[in-house]
Design an enzyme around this catalytic site. Sequence first.
Site, short mmCIF file in Angstrom:
data_model
loop_
_atom_site.label_atom_id
_atom_site.label_comp_id
_atom_site.label_asym_id
_atom_site.label_seq_id
_atom_site.Cartn_x
_atom_site.Cartn_y
_atom_site.Cartn_z
N CYS A 118 0.75 -1.25 -0.08
CA CYS A 118 -0.14 0.08 0.12
C CYS A 118 0.75 1.29 -0.10
O CYS A 118 1.96 1.21 0.81
CB CYS A 118 -0.98 -0.02 1.22
SG CYS A 118 -2.31 -1.04 0.97
N PRO A 119 0.31 2.42 -0.58
CA PRO A 119 -0.68 2.47 -1.54
C PRO A 119 -0.78 1.97 -2.80
O PRO A 119 -1.51 2.33 -3.71
CB PRO A 119 -0.93 3.90 -1.38
CG PRO A 119 0.44 4.48 -1.46
CD PRO A 119 1.49 3.57 -0.63
#
Lengths: 78, 348
Positions: free
Chosen positions: A13-14
């Site tokens: 992430c992201p």
Amino acid sequence: MSHHQLDARRLLCPMPVIRTQNKVQGLAPGDTLEVICTDPGAHHDIPAWCRIHGHHVLESRQQGHEWIITVQVGASAN
Amino acid sequence: MSTPRKAVALISGGLDSMLAAKTLLAQGVHVEGINFFTGFCVEGHTHAIRKKDQEKPKRNNALWVAEQIGIKLHIVDVVDEYKDVLLNPKHGYGSNMNPCLDCKGFMVKKAHEWMLAHGFDFIITGEVIGQRPMSQRKDTMPVIARESGALDRLLRPLCAKLLPPTLPEREGWVDRERLHDFSGRTRKPQMALAEQFGIAEYAQPAGGCCFLTDVSYSKKLVDLWTGRGTREYDFDDLMLLKVGRHLRPRPHFKLIVGREEGENRFMEGYRHQFTHFQTVSCPGPLVLADGGALSDDDLHLAAGLAARFSQGRDAAQVDVQVTDKTGVSRTLTVAPLSAGQIPAEWYV
Ligand code: SF4
């Protein structure tokens, strides 16, 4: 309405959210996108991103070390 | 009533940018957020890798903020472009490898490009004069506005009253009287404003917004460049700096030793890019060797280190499988290094 897939495995992430966002930009309302990820954070972040942008999470399931999240593009896409 | 003006807000996930956006929303401005991923952002990465952290709830703070205040958030991957900011900062670095002033200028510049491409009118940030020693000073505010190209379309709602009026204020798109005059390192005015907006929960990042303000991460980054003899890096390098123990037993190679199951699994995805070591006569971590050509001595040394961090550390001999980048494996039988044979300087 078409169905698409996105392999976001091994991305942290992201990045899975960014890839989902960029992919959805090219889709039409009603299209579905199945995202496969390995970062468990994605199963919080992708739904959060969908809520903000008016897309729907049809399904989110865990399969071993993978998360499979199915998104349906909302009416006012992007 | 005329259509509301549109502002793009730099959203970091912290309280200040949240309050800045909220301040303009309260004035009826249409706000959408933008968040930049540089590859160094402290966003759950290590949490996602380490097994023990996987049970803890985690979230992307920027997305969370956007949802709390009801704005869209666009996350932009700037990993490649950010290299130039990090490698050639015009204004230099902060106390670690953080080029904060150039970084801010770059982000505002990217936001400005986005603004133009999407028909927005101006940019807002959560900057506060005097909040950060390097990038948020009275004299750096105009530098960011100028170097980003945003000029007076850059509005800082939290300290606008201490700065000359910007275009959105002069044009009456926003009411300057309802902006703020925060300055200094105190967090009190922000906390009071949060309370006024009914914001009870917010992220409080301990350091800056990224790994570049972290001493040990910065050391590893500099070591990577020194070891390679060039200040180059790619995205995978950045990820690998966040996991494992890093040891440099010889100038031309370093070892990355997985510390636990989650890290080992993460590193497995990279093993084809590196010569790697795995103990076979007992459980042990995955060890990646990053560097130039390894001699037989180097391989034995690395195998001895891999054995040291395995469950066979007290055995007389341990079998270690070495696999090169082409996938060819062989097994070395080595004596694990003792603690005394690992000088403290090897630890990066
Ligand atoms: S802490 Fe990192 S992200 Fe924040 S301004 Fe400095 S260099 Fe940029």
